[in-house]
Design a protein around this motif. Structure first.
Motif, PDB file in Angstrom:
ATOM      1  N   ILE A  44      35.759  13.399  24.945  1.00 43.18           N
ATOM      2  CA  ILE A  44      34.976  12.533  25.432  1.00 43.18           C
ATOM      3  C   ILE A  44      33.331  12.732  24.708  1.00 43.18           C
ATOM      4  CG2 ILE A  44      33.690  11.399  27.478  1.00 43.18           C
ATOM      5  CD1 ILE A  44      35.994  12.279  29.014  1.00 43.18           C
ATOM      6  N   THR A  45      32.821  13.755  24.792  1.00 43.15           N
ATOM      7  CA  THR A  45      31.793  14.151  24.113  1.00 43.15           C
ATOM      8  C   THR A  45      31.570  13.694  22.620  1.00 43.15           C
ATOM      9  OG1 THR A  45      31.295  16.058  25.588  1.00 43.15           O
ATOM     10  CG2 THR A  45      29.853  15.947  23.575  1.00 43.15           C
ATOM     11  N   ALA A  46      32.685  13.871  22.012  1.00 36.01           N
ATOM     12  CA  ALA A  46      32.591  13.513  20.453  1.00 36.01           C
ATOM     13  C   ALA A  46      32.704  11.993  20.437  1.00 36.01           C
ATOM     14  CB  ALA A  46      33.897  14.123  19.918  1.00 36.01           C
ATOM     15  N   LEU A  47      33.032  11.045  21.436  1.00 36.68           N
ATOM     16  CA  LEU A  47      33.003   9.860  21.321  1.00 36.68           C
ATOM     17  C   LEU A  47      31.576   9.158  21.120  1.00 36.68           C
ATOM     18  CD1 LEU A  47      35.413   8.518  24.151  1.00 36.68           C
ATOM     19  CD2 LEU A  47      35.737   8.615  21.546  1.00 36.68           C
ATOM     20  N   ASP A  48      30.614   9.726  21.599  1.00 37.26           N
ATOM     21  CA  ASP A  48      29.238   9.531  21.272  1.00 37.26           C
ATOM     22  C   ASP A  48      28.650   9.215  20.134  1.00 37.26           C
ATOM     23  OD1 ASP A  48      26.768   8.680  23.095  1.00 37.26           O
ATOM     24  OD2 ASP A  48      25.814  10.303  22.006  1.00 37.26           O
ATOM     25  N   ALA A  49      29.427  10.075  19.144  1.00 39.37           N
ATOM     26  CA  ALA A  49      29.079   9.854  17.742  1.00 39.37           C
ATOM     27  C   ALA A  49      29.424   8.531  16.949  1.00 39.37           C
ATOM     28  CB  ALA A  49      29.614  10.951  16.764  1.00 39.37           C
TER      29      ALA A  49
END
Length: 261
Positions: A44-49
């Motif tokens: 999920i954290t990686a989606l912010d990119a």
């Protein structure tokens, strides 16, 4: 079209991959602060990119295990302490394939706990803040099995129908409080879950995954599987200010696959 979503806060369940991930990105691109919840927080954290930050949207990760009532309660309490959410996207994984005549009772019980009880509990906890603000969106993802039962998915077919009845009832109760409640009925959207089901079908039939997909696509009038982003766009509209008169509805995103009216 301006959707009026900038500055809103959304909770998207199952946001680590597939439909949940696509919905999280689509909402964030409209300026929503998205809280993505799942067991895989790193994904999920990686989606912010992937988010276009020009509208002020972003994606944050929170850990959530829908099979554990304590995890559901902890997340709800934390969000309420932060002011609650405006948009709730109920998206849970599906149970293992199985026939109605032989699915064990514990499969029904575990499926109910993670797919039904947890979703209802979380919604009931977060709903009062929406009512207080006189604005809210609750969107629950189901499957085409609620309209046309899918062979060997007995537990999924049965339990997801419970969510349809609950959603329709809730929609009537909160319509006067500015809160809409809708259900998405998705068809063959190309996700890991669909790949797993195709692989299982190929193994059972002693054939290839490509053959299973070709046969499946032949039942879809548009001639292909859907993209997660296509479903996410529908969800984003339903979450918007422009969809304020749509509630208590089942919206199909299936490429015309379901044959009933």
């Amino acid at each position: 079209m301006k959707l009026g979503l900038q500055g809103k806060t959304a909770l998207v369940l199952g946001a680590s991959k597939g439909l949940g991930a696509a919905i999280a990105v689509a909402l964030a691109n409209e300026g929503v602060r998205v809280i993505g919840a799942a067991r895989g927080v790193n994904d999920i954290t990686a989606l912010d990119a992937k988010v276009d930050k020009t509208n002020g949207g972003r994606i944050e990760a929170r850990e959530l295990d829908l099979s554990k009532s304590g995890s559901v309660a902890a997340l709800a309490e934390a969000l309420i302490a932060e002011g609650g959410v405006d948009i709730l996207i109920n998206n849970s994984g599906g149970p293992a394939p199985g026939e109605a005549r032989s699915a064990p009772l514990d499969a029904w019980q575990s499926g109910f706990d993670s797919m039904i009880a947890s979703v209802i509990d979380l919604t009931q906890r977060l709903l009062p803040k929406m009512v207080e603000r006189n604005w809210g969106r609750i969107i629950t993802l189901t499957s085409s099995g609620v309209d046309a039962p899918i062979p060997r998915l007995a537990v999924s077919n049965g339990l997801r129908l419970a969510l349809v009845g609950w959603s329709k009832t809730l929609a009537t109760e909160v319509a006067g409080n500015g809160v809409t409640v809708n259900v998405i009925v998705q068809g063959r959207i190309h996700t890991d879950r669909v790949d797993q089901l195709d692989e299982a079908a190929a193994k059972r039939g002693d054939t290839t995954v490509e053959a299973i997909r070709k046969a499946s696509i032949a039942t879809i009038p548009v001639g292909r599987y859907g993209k997660p982003e296509e479903l996410a766009d529908v969800v984003t509209f339903l979450a918007s200010e422009r969809a304020s008169y749509v509630t208590g509805s089942r919206i199909r995103v299936d490429g015309g696959m379901i044959k009933s009216n």
